[in-house]
Design a protein around this motif. Sequence first.
Motif, PDB file in Angstrom:
ATOM      1  N   GLU A  38       0.834  -1.207   0.000  1.00  0.00           N
ATOM      2  CA  GLU A  38       0.000   0.000   0.000  1.00  0.00           C
ATOM      3  C   GLU A  38       0.869   1.258   0.000  1.00  0.00           C
ATOM      4  N   ASN A  39       1.883   1.279   0.877  1.00  0.00           N
ATOM      5  CA  ASN A  39       2.745   2.466   0.981  1.00  0.00           C
ATOM      6  C   ASN A  39       3.563   2.684  -0.289  1.00  0.00           C
ATOM      7  N   LYS A  40       4.104   1.619  -0.848  1.00  0.00           N
ATOM      8  CA  LYS A  40       4.894   1.749  -2.070  1.00  0.00           C
ATOM      9  C   LYS A  40       4.020   2.208  -3.237  1.00  0.00           C
ATOM     10  N   THR A  41       2.799   1.708  -3.306  1.00  0.00           N
ATOM     11  CA  THR A  41       1.882   2.138  -4.361  1.00  0.00           C
ATOM     12  C   THR A  41       1.631   3.641  -4.268  1.00  0.00           C
ATOM     13  N   ARG A  42       1.415   4.131  -3.054  1.00  0.00           N
ATOM     14  CA  ARG A  42       1.185   5.571  -2.883  1.00  0.00           C
ATOM     15  C   ARG A  42       2.420   6.371  -3.276  1.00  0.00           C
ATOM     16  N   GLU A  43       3.594   5.855  -2.948  1.00  0.00           N
ATOM     17  CA  GLU A  43       4.833   6.547  -3.298  1.00  0.00           C
ATOM     18  C   GLU A  43       5.022   6.614  -4.813  1.00  0.00           C
ATOM     19  N   VAL A  44       4.842   5.474  -5.481  1.00  0.00           N
ATOM     20  CA  VAL A  44       5.046   5.430  -6.929  1.00  0.00           C
ATOM     21  C   VAL A  44       3.981   6.241  -7.653  1.00  0.00           C
ATOM     22  N   CYS A  45       2.734   6.105  -7.232  1.00  0.00           N
ATOM     23  CA  CYS A  45       1.642   6.806  -7.922  1.00  0.00           C
ATOM     24  C   CYS A  45       1.737   8.317  -7.763  1.00  0.00           C
ATOM     25  N   SER A  46       2.437   8.770  -6.734  1.00  0.00           N
ATOM     26  CA  SER A  46       2.622  10.210  -6.563  1.00  0.00           C
ATOM     27  C   SER A  46       3.609  10.767  -7.581  1.00  0.00           C
ATOM     28  N   GLN A  47       4.408   9.886  -8.210  1.00  0.00           N
ATOM     29  CA  GLN A  47       5.436  10.334  -9.150  1.00  0.00           C
ATOM     30  C   GLN A  47       5.202   9.858 -10.582  1.00  0.00           C
ATOM     31  N   GLU A  48       4.410   8.802 -10.750  1.00  0.00           N
ATOM     32  CA  GLU A  48       4.266   8.179 -12.060  1.00  0.00           C
ATOM     33  C   GLU A  48       2.808   8.108 -12.496  1.00  0.00           C
ATOM     34  N   ASN A  49       2.590   8.079 -13.804  1.00  0.00           N
ATOM     35  CA  ASN A  49       1.257   7.893 -14.374  1.00  0.00           C
ATOM     36  C   ASN A  49       1.002   6.386 -14.468  1.00  0.00           C
ATOM     37  N   ILE A  50       0.550   5.803 -13.376  1.00  0.00           N
ATOM     38  CA  ILE A  50       0.354   4.352 -13.304  1.00  0.00           C
ATOM     39  C   ILE A  50      -0.992   3.979 -13.907  1.00  0.00           C
ATOM     40  N   GLY A  51      -0.961   3.068 -14.882  1.00  0.00           N
ATOM     41  CA  GLY A  51      -2.188   2.623 -15.519  1.00  0.00           C
ATOM     42  C   GLY A  51      -2.692   1.290 -15.009  1.00  0.00           C
ATOM     43  N   LEU A  52      -1.782   0.506 -14.400  1.00  0.00           N
ATOM     44  CA  LEU A  52      -2.130  -0.852 -13.958  1.00  0.00           C
ATOM     45  C   LEU A  52      -1.181  -1.263 -12.852  1.00  0.00           C
ATOM     46  N   ILE A  53      -1.712  -2.025 -11.885  1.00  0.00           N
ATOM     47  CA  ILE A  53      -0.899  -2.627 -10.823  1.00  0.00           C
ATOM     48  C   ILE A  53      -1.059  -4.133 -10.909  1.00  0.00           C
ATOM     49  N   ILE A  54       0.060  -4.853 -10.840  1.00  0.00           N
ATOM     50  CA  ILE A  54       0.039  -6.318 -10.875  1.00  0.00           C
ATOM     51  C   ILE A  54       0.750  -6.834  -9.620  1.00  0.00           C
ATOM     52  N   ILE A  55       0.164  -7.843  -8.981  1.00  0.00           N
ATOM     53  CA  ILE A  55       0.772  -8.440  -7.793  1.00  0.00           C
ATOM     54  C   ILE A  55       0.923  -9.936  -8.025  1.00  0.00           C
ATOM     55  N   ASP A  56       2.147 -10.414  -7.909  1.00  0.00           N
ATOM     56  CA  ASP A  56       2.479 -11.818  -8.159  1.00  0.00           C
ATOM     57  C   ASP A  56       3.076 -12.418  -6.873  1.00  0.00           C
ATOM     58  N   TYR A  57       2.312 -13.025  -5.980  1.00  0.00           N
ATOM     59  CA  TYR A  57       0.914 -13.381  -6.114  1.00  0.00           C
ATOM     60  C   TYR A  57       0.234 -13.302  -4.767  1.00  0.00           C
ATOM     61  N   LEU A  58      -1.086 -13.548  -4.685  1.00  0.00           N
ATOM     62  CA  LEU A  58      -1.897 -13.272  -3.493  1.00  0.00           C
ATOM     63  C   LEU A  58      -1.405 -14.012  -2.257  1.00  0.00           C
ATOM     64  N   GLN A  59      -1.090 -15.290  -2.393  1.00  0.00           N
ATOM     65  CA  GLN A  59      -0.750 -16.076  -1.211  1.00  0.00           C
ATOM     66  C   GLN A  59       0.526 -15.613  -0.533  1.00  0.00           C
ATOM     67  N   TYR A  60       1.390 -14.902  -1.254  1.00  0.00           N
ATOM     68  CA  TYR A  60       2.639 -14.434  -0.653  1.00  0.00           C
ATOM     69  C   TYR A  60       2.487 -13.100   0.080  1.00  0.00           C
ATOM     70  N   ILE A  61       1.340 -12.470  -0.059  1.00  0.00           N
ATOM     71  CA  ILE A  61       1.128 -11.212   0.658  1.00  0.00           C
ATOM     72  C   ILE A  61       0.928 -11.510   2.141  1.00  0.00           C
ATOM     73  N   GLU A  62       1.680 -10.815   2.977  1.00  0.00           N
ATOM     74  CA  GLU A  62       1.553 -10.973   4.418  1.00  0.00           C
ATOM     75  C   GLU A  62       0.829  -9.767   5.003  1.00  0.00           C
ATOM     76  N   ILE A  63       0.214  -9.979   6.165  1.00  0.00           N
ATOM     77  CA  ILE A  63      -0.408  -8.882   6.906  1.00  0.00           C
ATOM     78  C   ILE A  63       0.253  -8.823   8.278  1.00  0.00           C
ATOM     79  N   LYS A  64       0.778  -7.666   8.611  1.00  0.00           N
ATOM     80  CA  LYS A  64       1.433  -7.518   9.911  1.00  0.00           C
ATOM     81  C   LYS A  64       0.411  -7.708  11.020  1.00  0.00           C
ATOM     82  N   LYS A  65       0.774  -8.538  11.983  1.00  0.00           N
ATOM     83  CA  LYS A  65      -0.189  -8.897  13.025  1.00  0.00           C
ATOM     84  C   LYS A  65      -0.706  -7.684  13.782  1.00  0.00           C
ATOM     85  N   ASP A  66       0.193  -6.723  14.042  1.00  0.00           N
ATOM     86  CA  ASP A  66      -0.244  -5.563  14.819  1.00  0.00           C
ATOM     87  C   ASP A  66      -1.123  -4.626  14.010  1.00  0.00           C
ATOM     88  N   LYS A  67      -1.184  -4.858  12.683  1.00  0.00           N
ATOM     89  CA  LYS A  67      -2.007  -4.022  11.824  1.00  0.00           C
ATOM     90  C   LYS A  67      -3.302  -4.712  11.416  1.00  0.00           C
TER      91      LYS A  67
END
Length: 253
Positions: free
Chosen positions: A104-133
Amino acid sequence: MSRKNLSSEISKLDELTSCFRKPDLIILAARPAMGKTTLSLNIANNIVSQKNKSVLFFSLDNSYKDLKERYKLNNEVSCFLENNNLDKATLIIEDTKDALEDIENKTREVCSQENIGLIIIDYLQYIEIKKDKFKIIYDFKEIDKYNKFNFEKLKRLKVLACEFNVPIICLYHLHPKLEERQDKHPQLSDFLEQTCIEENSDTIIFLYRDEYYNPSNSDRKGIAEVIIAKYDNKKDNIYLNFDSKLCVSKIKD
């Protein structure tokens, strides 16, 4: 075609999906070695080349260097950390983030500087969620822990797509149980969390390559079958030329 939709430059796919709508969450699912990364990089390359828009690619499975070597990607591919002031449309690969908060944070950083047309994430199962969040306000009495975490991931990815008004393609490895069937074409029941995926995605696309399972007698050698499993109650299949050993631009309809 609506101006709000983003063409993949693969005409048959665009026909069936009316192009990628903003801000849709698209699940691209298959067993390993079916071509998920190859197809998604091909789409990214097409958008960068034809649409003058950058694509942000989160690679949680392969490094930036590995992807560049494996797919012979051209000079329009960059790692965001190498150049924070990119002056043209480019495929930006981020291979260091696996926590959802970091994505989420990196997307906000990049989108503030670039004309992003598409985001791709490879892949869902590898995404972690911080327990305290990890805070959830939904009723999960009937949903197991695995479902709960993927529900949270998908909901937040959809929010991210809406925040920047861009489609997000999220890749997904299907469960190996489908290998036990005689017909190994993927289907919605192959998601461990079928209801969660169906309810929280706008489009579901499966990939299948018959020659992987039938190398000696397949009548579809060099062909990838793209199965539209969910899109406005429409279901259909298309077929693309496929050679995983060649660069992504070699996939075409």
